[in-house]
Design an enzyme around this catalytic site. Structure first.
Site, PDB file in Angstrom:
ATOM      1  N   THR A  43      71.777  17.786  24.901  1.00  0.00           N
ATOM      2  CA  THR A  43      72.347  18.477  26.051  1.00  0.00           C
ATOM      3  C   THR A  43      71.605  19.758  26.364  1.00  0.00           C
ATOM      4  OG1 THR A  43      74.551  17.550  25.685  1.00  0.00           O
ATOM      5  CG2 THR A  43      74.424  19.591  26.937  1.00  0.00           C
ATOM      6  N   TYR A 100      59.787  18.028  21.389  1.00  0.00           N
ATOM      7  CA  TYR A 100      60.792  17.599  20.416  1.00  0.00           C
ATOM      8  C   TYR A 100      60.391  16.290  19.739  1.00  0.00           C
ATOM      9  CZ  TYR A 100      64.546  21.008  20.816  1.00  0.00           C
ATOM     10  OH  TYR A 100      65.291  22.153  20.713  1.00  0.00           O
ATOM     11  N   ARG A 205      88.784  32.486  29.499  1.00  0.00           N
ATOM     12  CA  ARG A 205      89.855  32.613  28.501  1.00  0.00           C
ATOM     13  C   ARG A 205      89.239  32.679  27.099  1.00  0.00           C
ATOM     14  NH1 ARG A 205      94.525  28.189  28.523  1.00  0.00           N
ATOM     15  NH2 ARG A 205      94.945  29.282  30.491  1.00  0.00           N
ATOM     16  N   THR A 311      74.547  25.866  20.820  1.00  0.00           N
ATOM     17  CA  THR A 311      73.361  25.220  20.257  1.00  0.00           C
ATOM     18  C   THR A 311      72.881  25.871  18.955  1.00  0.00           C
ATOM     19  OG1 THR A 311      72.644  24.415  22.419  1.00  0.00           O
ATOM     20  CG2 THR A 311      70.951  24.630  20.721  1.00  0.00           C
ATOM     21  N   HIS A 435      65.139  55.965  25.060  1.00  0.00           N
ATOM     22  CA  HIS A 435      65.487  56.456  26.395  1.00  0.00           C
ATOM     23  C   HIS A 435      64.289  56.345  27.330  1.00  0.00           C
ATOM     24  CE1 HIS A 435      67.592  58.931  29.331  1.00  0.00           C
ATOM     25  NE2 HIS A 435      66.466  59.619  29.477  1.00  0.00           N
TER      26      HIS A 435
END
Length: 461
Positions: A43, A100, A205, A311, A435
């Site tokens: 996915t 992959y 939520r 993941t 900064h």
């Protein structure tokens, strides 16, 4: 190797978790087979995190072009062609899938195409052939749910929305979670008129309440219409597109509809019942801390177990399984401190406890900072960044870090290291700031905005 087995490990599912587990097991010397009936990568790579973020980047240029004019750039802008983006995205996903595949083959992991199911103890059937291994790892992930109310199956899911070649004139997004708010924000940035509809009062939520409120405001400022506080009765196709009837009697209409009501563990066809593997009421495989199912010799990781459906968590679970079963260093995944990001505009980064969770454990000190980021303030933008740090009121240990604003995921990823190491508010205070950056605000918040006592058991937030 025993003569009655074909492999040391059979992994069902070649998503991020399954690939990580298989490669790690092979590195420990195991003979490993991965079975996948769809594309390699799962996915996240094929139809989730990666293409979604590529779409988010595309949407971000609309605001970047506006800001560029304020910085003195002339003729900044252009016309977005989603078909061009879709073609480039498809090429990139093909490239990543190839990576992959090469990772598996380069690690010595064998791969077979097909839909596997559990046949019996230590046995898996695929394409009519029965294969054997003393260890079977289930890593089939999740899939979009489409059963919340009648007609929902007519809507697009997160799978189909990533294959759009044109931007819909109007889009109704049903749901209030990760996927819903991300695509509402993205499609609004690409030019669609977006309505985000969900049952709760606020989106996301489970997230910190201050983040939820500010995200709702940010989405509205982005042009997303919020339709909250009512459930749904039905979805129907009409001549102009779609209409959804809500339980309060109102009707929402749009040219296209995205179903983002949630995901379910992808257990269909796995043969869990036949193998005796227990599942919970959501269909997730029940596992212990070591990802063992209720059947000896069968493990499960990732979204299939419905623990923390992210993941990196699936990858960590897969590697921990391989190290424990095949390596010399048993490992477990700590699911308590896991950072997460929501790629809206502006994005969210969060790690640790929410304010309501923290006060259940004891007194807390809450530190906050809210400001207009320098980049957008310079051109008159009204977008605001919000940062929140929650510390234990007794020990000073930092319990939660939450941010909404540009670069929030990158900033919180770094700060999650501090939480994992048990950093205190004093550690933050003695850290010298960089900064000018937004991240420096997390080490410059000196006085708490509020101090809260421990909540009494049973008392509402």
């Amino acid at each position: 190797m025993d003569m009655d087995k074909d492999y040391d490990l059979i992994t069902i599912g070649a998503g991020s978790g399954g690939v990580a587990a298989s490669r790690r097991a092979a590195a420990h010397g195991a003979k490993v087979l991965v079975i996948e009936g769809d594309r390699v990568g799962g996915t996240c790579v094929i139809r989730g995190c990666v293409p979604k973020k590529l779409m988010m980047y595309a949407a971000g240029f609309s605001q970047a072009f506006e800001e560029a004019r304020g910085y003195g750039w002339r003729d900044a802008g252009g016309r977005f062609e989603m078909s061009d983006w879709a073609a480039a995205k498809a090429a990139e996903i093909d490239r990543l899938e190839g990576i992959y595949r090469n990772l598996l083959s380069g690690s010595g992991v064998e791969r077979r195409a097909g839909w596997a199911r559990l046949k019996g103890p230590g046995e898996v059937e695929v394409n009519g052939e029965v294969l054997r291994a003393p260890r079977i790892l289930l890593a089939t992930g999740g899939r979009p749910a489409a059963d919340a109310f009648p007609g929902l199956e007519l809507a697009m899911t997160s799978n189909e929305v990533l294959d759009l070649t044109t931007v819909p004139e109007s889009l109704l997004v049903i749901g209030g979670g990760f996927i819903a708010v991300e695509f509402a924000s993205i499609l609004a940035g690409l030019g669609a008129r977006v309505t985000l509809a969900f049952r709760d009062v606020l989106p996301l939520r489970g997230f910190d309440a201050d983040l939820r409120r500010r995200l709702a405001d940010a989405l509205a400022a982005r042009g997303v219409a919020i339709a909250s506080g009512a459930g749904f009765a039905s979805l129907r196709k009409v001549a102009s597109g779609f209409e959804v009837e809500r339980l309060d009697g109102s009707v929402l209409a749009a040219a296209a509809v995205l179903n983002a009501t949630g995901r379910r563990p992808n257990t269909a066809g796995l043969g869990l019942d036949r193998a005796g593997v227990a599942t919970d009421r959501f269909g997730a495989v029940v596992v212990d801390h070591d990802s063992r199912s209720t059947v000896p010799g069968i493990w499960a990781i990732g979204d299939l177990t419905n623990r923390r459906n992210l993941t990196p968590v699936a990858i960590a679970e897969g590697r921990a399984f391989a190290d424990t079963e095949f390596g010399a260093s048993p490992a477990r995944v700590d699911h308590r401190v896991v950072a997460a990001a929501v790629f809206t505009d502006p994005p969210i980064g969060t790690v640790g406890l929410t304010e309501s969770q923290a006060v259940e454990l004891g007194p807390v000190d809450v530190y906050e900072s809210e400001f207009r980021p320098m980049k957008t303030a310079f051109v008159g933008g009204q977008q605001r960044s919000y940062m929140k740090l929650i510390a234990d009121g007794l020990s000073g240990r930092v319990l939660g870090v939450h941010m909404l604003g540009p670069d929030a995921p990158e900033i919180v990823q770094s700060l999650s290291v501090a939480l994992t190491c048990g950093a205190s508010k004093r550690d933050f205070d003695r850290t010298i700031a960089v900064h000018p950056t937004a991240a420096e605000e997390f080490v410059l918040m000196r006085e708490p905005s509020r101090r809260l006592p421990a909540r009494e058991p049973g008392r509402a937030a």
